[in-house]
Design an enzyme around this catalytic site. Sequence first.
Site, mmCIF file in Angstrom:
data_model
loop_
_atom_site.group_PDB
_atom_site.id
_atom_site.type_symbol
_atom_site.label_atom_id
_atom_site.label_comp_id
_atom_site.label_asym_id
_atom_site.label_seq_id
_atom_site.Cartn_x
_atom_site.Cartn_y
_atom_site.Cartn_z
ATOM 1 N N SER A 8 -14.247 128.066 -91.294
ATOM 2 C CA SER A 8 -15.370 129.001 -91.366
ATOM 3 C C SER A 8 -16.293 128.894 -90.171
ATOM 4 O O SER A 8 -17.174 129.734 -89.988
ATOM 5 C CB SER A 8 -16.173 128.728 -92.642
ATOM 6 N N GLY A 9 -16.117 127.842 -89.369
ATOM 7 C CA GLY A 9 -17.034 127.600 -88.266
ATOM 8 C C GLY A 9 -18.081 126.565 -88.595
ATOM 9 O O GLY A 9 -18.938 126.248 -87.768
ATOM 10 N N ASP A 12 -17.904 121.320 -92.561
ATOM 11 C CA ASP A 12 -17.024 120.915 -93.660
ATOM 12 C C ASP A 12 -15.583 121.349 -93.427
ATOM 13 O O ASP A 12 -14.651 120.558 -93.595
ATOM 14 C CB ASP A 12 -17.532 121.485 -94.984
ATOM 15 N N SER A 13 -15.380 122.596 -93.039
ATOM 16 C CA SER A 13 -14.013 123.065 -92.834
ATOM 17 C C SER A 13 -13.388 122.414 -91.604
ATOM 18 O O SER A 13 -12.178 122.149 -91.579
ATOM 19 C CB SER A 13 -13.983 124.594 -92.706
ATOM 20 N N CYS A 96 -15.814 135.997 -103.882
ATOM 21 C CA CYS A 96 -15.097 135.780 -102.622
ATOM 22 C C CYS A 96 -14.026 134.709 -102.803
ATOM 23 O O CYS A 96 -12.901 134.865 -102.319
ATOM 24 C CB CYS A 96 -16.084 135.381 -101.530
ATOM 25 N N GLY A 120 -13.064 123.745 -96.859
ATOM 26 C CA GLY A 120 -14.043 122.667 -96.748
ATOM 27 C C GLY A 120 -14.972 122.560 -97.937
ATOM 28 O O GLY A 120 -16.072 122.011 -97.817
ATOM 29 N N CYS A 193 -23.808 135.872 -97.309
ATOM 30 C CA CYS A 193 -23.472 135.966 -95.896
ATOM 31 C C CYS A 193 -23.628 137.366 -95.328
ATOM 32 O O CYS A 193 -23.887 137.527 -94.133
ATOM 33 C CB CYS A 193 -22.050 135.454 -95.661
#
Length: 354
Positions: A8-9, A12-13, A96, A120, A193
């Site tokens: 996702s940027g 965590d991910s 989502c 993440g 988001c």
Amino acid sequence: MRVLAALSGGVDSSVAAALLLEEGHDVVGVTMKLWGGESDTGCCAVSDVEDARRAAAQLGVEHHVFNFGEEFERHVVDPYVADHLAGRTPNPCVECNRHLKFDALLRRAEVLGFDAVATGHHARVVTSTDGHRYVARGADSAKDQSYVLHPLRSEQLERVRLPVGRHTKAEVRRIAAELGLRTAAKPDSQDVCFVTRSAGRGAFLAQRAELRPGVVVDEEGRVLGDVEAVELVTIGQRRGLELAGGSGRRFVLDVDVDTATVTVGPPERLLRDEVRVDGVVWAGEPVEGRVRAQTSAHGEPAAADVRLDADGTVTVRWEEPRRRVAPGQSVVLYRDVATEDGPVEVVVGGGLAR
């Protein structure tokens, strides 16, 4: 194992992908392009795609961008607007996860020959002694995201990996810093988001639907004030209500969008003995009896009893009266299950408050 890591940027991910590499898996990174409009709140912003690309480059893994914009609009944005217009309080992150990250992406990964998808999220996948897979709480209780993963079923979890769930947030940031990842100090994403902080929810909805002013009344029907848009008012809300007369705290008890009427009253009038839940998704077999039920992403779970109703809904009866759950909000049910490592608290099901 070939794993498609959703990047996702965020930190965590990025660390999730790093942990998978450390375990010896063949990892490919992918960023889901979900929202094509303006975004400044993380995970949908253009800058996040670039952050994900750079993290993948630092880790030495391939990086791709999959465009799921049409599916996101249909399964997340459109229902978000429709729920507000119907006087419901949506949870777009749950939808989502339900439709995009753990459905569309899982199906795409299978077509491309991947064995699993990793994200993440701060949660864990555990297997009970009878062979069922469940979402369990993450190691960091303050960051636990099991609530928003409640739609995942046992068969989906066979192909899901949640590497950071066994670490605290502080540990995740430490790992990222040790690896020199640019995301190590990046703030967590906040809010919805696709709704910008600068414009807000009202402006977003006003672009897509006609919002109506509403009248605020007490339980006797006396007019106390008004609101600019009845569709923006939520059960339990207190802030943002400029009310005339009376004393003491007053909260939103009911929202009637058909008559554009908001009813307010003292906090004790919000208390309920039970909540009806629609569309429950069970991790395994449906459960009845004692559970712990959570009604917001970071809320405290409360003791309750579950009853399966003849019409397919579920009644969750609180051990002690609780504040009314806003229609449309997720009610997530937890219970301990036996695993090889002992009892673990897991998500056994969840649905939407009626």
